[in-house]
Design an enzyme around this catalytic site. Structure first.
Site, short mmCIF file in Angstrom:
data_model
loop_
_atom_site.label_atom_id
_atom_site.label_comp_id
_atom_site.label_asym_id
_atom_site.label_seq_id
_atom_site.Cartn_x
_atom_site.Cartn_y
_atom_site.Cartn_z
N ASN A 84 0.87 -1.18 0.00
CA ASN A 84 0.00 0.00 0.00
C ASN A 84 0.90 1.22 0.00
O ASN A 84 1.51 1.57 1.01
CB ASN A 84 -0.88 -0.05 1.27
CG ASN A 84 -1.72 1.20 1.43
OD1 ASN A 84 -1.85 2.01 0.51
ND2 ASN A 84 -2.31 1.37 2.61
N TRP A 85 1.02 1.84 -1.19
CA TRP A 85 1.99 2.94 -1.31
C TRP A 85 1.53 4.19 -0.57
O TRP A 85 2.31 5.07 -0.29
CB TRP A 85 2.18 3.29 -2.79
CG TRP A 85 2.96 2.25 -3.57
CD1 TRP A 85 3.47 1.08 -3.10
CD2 TRP A 85 3.30 2.32 -4.96
NE1 TRP A 85 4.10 0.40 -4.09
CE2 TRP A 85 4.03 1.13 -5.26
CE3 TRP A 85 3.08 3.24 -5.98
CZ2 TRP A 85 4.53 0.86 -6.53
CZ3 TRP A 85 3.59 2.96 -7.25
CH2 TRP A 85 4.31 1.77 -7.52
N LYS A 86 0.26 4.29 -0.33
CA LYS A 86 -0.35 5.49 0.29
C LYS A 86 -0.03 6.71 -0.58
O LYS A 86 0.12 6.58 -1.79
CB LYS A 86 0.13 5.67 1.73
CG LYS A 86 -0.07 4.41 2.58
CD LYS A 86 0.14 4.67 4.03
CE LYS A 86 0.01 3.34 4.77
NZ LYS A 86 0.19 3.47 6.18
N HIS A 142 -9.46 1.22 5.19
CA HIS A 142 -8.18 1.47 5.85
C HIS A 142 -8.40 2.45 7.00
O HIS A 142 -9.18 3.40 6.88
CB HIS A 142 -7.17 2.03 4.85
CG HIS A 142 -5.76 1.96 5.38
ND1 HIS A 142 -5.27 2.85 6.30
CD2 HIS A 142 -4.76 1.10 5.12
CE1 HIS A 142 -4.02 2.54 6.60
NE2 HIS A 142 -3.68 1.47 5.88
N GLU A 197 -6.73 4.83 8.08
CA GLU A 197 -6.46 6.24 7.79
C GLU A 197 -7.66 6.90 7.12
O GLU A 197 -7.95 8.08 7.34
CB GLU A 197 -5.20 6.34 6.91
CG GLU A 197 -3.94 6.07 7.72
CD GLU A 197 -2.78 5.51 6.91
OE1 GLU A 197 -2.82 5.57 5.67
OE2 GLU A 197 -1.83 4.98 7.53
N GLU A 222 -5.40 -4.97 10.69
CA GLU A 222 -4.33 -3.98 10.91
C GLU A 222 -4.58 -3.25 12.22
O GLU A 222 -5.37 -2.30 12.27
CB GLU A 222 -4.31 -2.96 9.77
CG GLU A 222 -4.00 -3.58 8.42
CD GLU A 222 -3.52 -2.52 7.43
OE1 GLU A 222 -2.46 -2.72 6.86
OE2 GLU A 222 -4.20 -1.49 7.28
N GLY A 275 2.60 1.94 10.91
CA GLY A 275 3.60 2.99 10.76
C GLY A 275 4.29 3.37 12.05
O GLY A 275 5.01 4.37 12.11
N SER A 332 3.54 -2.43 10.54
CA SER A 332 4.99 -2.53 10.74
C SER A 332 5.53 -3.92 10.41
O SER A 332 6.41 -4.44 11.09
CB SER A 332 5.36 -2.14 12.17
OG SER A 332 4.96 -0.83 12.43
N GLY A 371 2.82 -1.30 4.35
CA GLY A 371 2.85 0.13 4.07
C GLY A 371 4.27 0.58 3.77
O GLY A 371 4.77 0.43 2.66
C1 PEP Z 1 -0.73 0.09 6.26
O1 PEP Z 1 -0.86 1.29 6.28
O2 PEP Z 1 -1.53 -0.67 5.69
C2 PEP Z 1 0.46 -0.47 6.93
C3 PEP Z 1 0.44 -1.73 7.29
O3 PEP Z 1 1.49 0.34 7.16
P1 PEP Z 1 2.93 -0.03 7.78
O4 PEP Z 1 3.35 -1.34 7.15
O5 PEP Z 1 3.84 1.07 7.41
O6 PEP Z 1 2.74 -0.19 9.27
#
Ligand code: PEP
Length: 690
Positions: free
Chosen positions: A446-448, A533, A535, A605, A611, A651, A672
């Site tokens: 997931n590039w965001k 998600h 966010e 998640e 993150g 993470s 992410g």
């Molecule tokens: C995400 O935002 O889906 C995610 C898992 O981020 P990260 O891997 O950076 O924790």
């Protein structure tokens, strides 16, 4: 080191086991002998005659049975903890007794091995110290003893051992010791047993003389004896060396009335003699006197001399003669010697030319049928070659063989159980593997809002190359911002990477400035869309209802949905994670049909892990993944649940991915930060290869 420990414990266990079995058995088959030894110990502490005979006899049977049984339990590693402690206690007490014997010499032979092996008190102490060390080793690590019989079957060996040894003792008490280790055993030539071989060491004595001169007393030996000016006062003689003691050294028969020594005459007598032996006639069992009379009549008929041997006085002899009508003469011998000759009061022996031809306890005297001719022609008149081998075979058949069969059956049973268990586990493993195979293993990036078009294109090209060179073991998805979709779709053509969007509109089409519909996403060539998600829920206030709309539109337009759920830190701390996840599923995807739900991938998640660098432990993640699967099973059935891929996100890195992905309910990851660099992302994809 560990192996050495195991070997050490097992060597000690066998040493103790074999010693206990031997010493317990030789005592158990001679219960009267052991009782006499107990009486010796009681006498040594001035308690002679304090305990009634039945108590010392019970103690004799009991102690031997305990010793023998402990030996067998050690050998088979039965009740390892308790048995090793009991053995240590036993050895502790025995060592203390042997220290006392060594220092004070109150009893000459400890009797550890009955009459089978005689040890000096020094030898007994040394033996017990070695065994005590072995007992300490075993008691420290009892569980290192390797078992021969599994726990559920041990009771059979335990009961069989106890019954066997107690019955053996009682049988030998009723009859005679099964093995006769004494110098008067069947076949023993009494005269030979009394012989001192030529050149045998003689006992040595030392005499000290006390002499006086001018009022002064001094001690002299033979080598410095002074002249006659010294006057003799006294002398003392001590034995300095034992010399050779023949096996039979105390056999003497005396006519109680005349005092004449009849030993040589009786032993030199040609032909047979019956000897009724009773250490004390007062204590002799008179229940079988009819059988004794029958033998006496037979002896008279066949001209075989018969006489009694006892340590009792005339009064007791007369009482016996009146009671039983015995007409045979009685001679006198030492009580201890008589107890050694036969372990029965009274007992009968048959002598021929001074050799012990046969022996009977008063309970098993020869019957009329057996006495049906001259002794030369009868079996009982010959030394019965019922050899040691025959007796050992009997024990093997009655004790060793059943235990051996039990061990073999038990091993076979244990092996079948082990095989069944192995098969069952294998089946479960295969089933799990199959089920796991049924659902897709996925690593999705997931590039965001991180890469511009050129950066995104460069990353996809690098990924394309890396994964073409090293084919992944899972489905790989990259979810990009809208602006990348069409270009990336062109780059991915035919490559092992699928494309997804990070969002889509909750409206189908129309005047919604800035929005991108599911249909538009699909038209770029994308196959997936991330929805729900945290966010978007947090920053763009996407409610369960909005998400429900988006999910429906995505599915309707042929997109597969990666639907995210997860709890906040506060919710986790309040242990509400299951509740929260289930509510999110119910709010947006549980209204779907099972067919529609088949196109949904769940991504768990935990918001506190996204993150932040904090990852849920693999066990934490597995626990909630299993819960999510059970919730899906409850809603759509087991089959749908087994086919649904549930990804972990938060993470996730190449370092923790293998442990997470090894869990049965974790089917991959939504990545992410680590999806923004080819090497990091590839590292996670490769976790499926480990
Ligand atoms: C995400 O935002 O889906 C995610 C898992 O981020 P990260 O891997 O950076 O924790």
């Amino acid at each position: 080191m560990k192996t050495a420990g195991y070997i050490g414990v097992n060597v000690c266990r066998f040493l103790l086991g074999i010693t206990f079995i031997f010493s317990g058995y030789v005592k158990a088959i001679d219960p009267l002998g052991t009782q006499y030894k107990i009486a010796d110990y009681l006498a040594a502490v001035n308690l002679a005659g304090v305990l009634p005979d039945w108590i010392t006899l019970t103690a004799s049977v009991g102690v031997s049975a305990v010793e023998f049984s402990l030996g067998i339990f050690l050998l088979f590693a039965i009740q390892r903890r308790q048995v090793s402690r009991l053995v240590l206690l036993f050895m502790g007490v025995m060592t203390l007794i042997s220290v006392w014997l060594f220092l004070s010499n109150p009893v000459k032979d400890c009797g550890c091995f009955g009459d089978a092996i005689h040890l000096s008190n020094g030898e007994t102490l040394a033996k017990n110290l070695v065994l005590l060390v072995a007992a300490v080793v075993v008691a420290c690590r009892p569980l290192c003893m390797v078992r021969f019989i599994s726990k559920p079957n041990q009771w059979i060996a335990t009961n069989y051992t106890v019954v066997f040894i107690v019955v053996s003792s009682l049988f030998c008490l009723y009859d005679l010791p099964f093995f006769d280790f004494r110098p008067y055993h069947i076949g023993a030539d009494i005269r030979k047993g009394m012989e001192i071989p030529a050149g045998a060491p003689q006992p040595k004595f030392e005499t000290t003389f006390i002499l006086s001169k001018d009022g002064v007393q001094r001690e002299f030996g033979l080598d410095n004896y002074p002249d006659s000016t010294w006057a003799f006062v006294n002398s003392k003689t001590v034995q300095t060396e034992e010399g050779y003691v023949p096996p039979i050294h105390d056999f003497a028969i005396c006519d109680g009335t005349s005092g004449e020594d009849l030993t040589a005459q009786i032993l030199a007598r040609k032909g047979y003699s019956f000897v009724l032996v009773s250490p004390y006639l007062e204590q002799a069992d008179d229940t079988n006197f009819g059988a004794i009379d029958r033998i006496y009549e037979y002896a008279r008929r066949e001209n075989v001399p018969m006489f009694g041997l006892t340590a009792s006085r005339n009064q007791a002899i007369r009482r016996w003669q009146e009671l039983t009508g015995a007409e045979y003469p009685f001679y006198t011998a030492d009580a201890t010697t008589l107890k050694t000759i036969i372990r029965s009061n009274p007992g009968l022996i048959l002598l021929k030319n001074g050799v012990v031809v046969n022996k009977w306890s008063h309970n098993r005297l020869p019957t009329e049928e057996e006495l049906n001719g001259p002794l030369e022609q009868l079996d009982i008149g010959k030394i019965n070659p019922a050899s040691i081998t025959e007796k050992i075979t009997m024990i093997a058949l009655w004790f060793v063989l059943p235990l051996l069969l039990l061990t073999l059956t038990d091993r076979l049973w244990a092996w079948t159980r082990w095989m069944k268990e192995k098969k069952r586990r294998n089946k479960i493993y295969q089933l799990l593997k199959k089920r796991r195979k049924m659902r897709k293993k996925i690593v999705a990036g997931n590039w965001k809002m991180n890469l511009n078009l050129q950066e995104g294109v460069a990353l996809v090209k690098e990924l394309n190359e890396a994964l073409s060179a090293d084919q992944p073991n899972c489905d790989v998805i990259v979810c990009t911002p809208f602006i990348h979709l069409a270009t990336v779709a062109g780059l991915l053509n035919g490559k092992p990477i699928s494309l997804g969007a990070e969002n889509c509109a909750d409206k189908e089409k129309g005047a919604y400035t800035g929005e991108v519909s599911a249909e538009m996403v699909k038209s770029t060539g994308a196959e997936y869309v991330i929805l729900g998600h945290s966010e978007r829920r947090q920053y763009y206030r996407e409610t369960p209802e909005i998400l429900k709309e988006k999910v429906e539109l995505a599915l309707k337009n042929g997109l597969k949905v990666i639907f995210c759920i997860g709890e906040t830190l506060e919710e986790r701390e309040a242990n509400k994670q299951n509740e929260v996840c289930k509510a999110e599923l119910e709010g947006s995807v549980f209204h779907l049909s099972a067919e529609e739900f088949a196109n949904v991938v769940i991504a768990y998640e935990p918001i506190w892990a996204i993150g932040t660098g904090k990852t849920a432990t693999s066990d934490q993640a597995e626990e909630i993944h299993a819960f999510i699967r059970s919730a899906i099973a409850e809603k759509f059935g087991k089959d749908v649940a087994e086919q649904t891929s549930i990804l972990y996100g938060g993470s996730c890195k190449a370092s923790n991915a293998p442990e997470l992905f090894a869990k049965p309910n974790i089917d991959g990851g939504l990545i992410g930060g680590a999806a923004l660099k080819c090497a990091d992302f590839k590292g996670i994809i490769d976790a499926w290869k480990k």
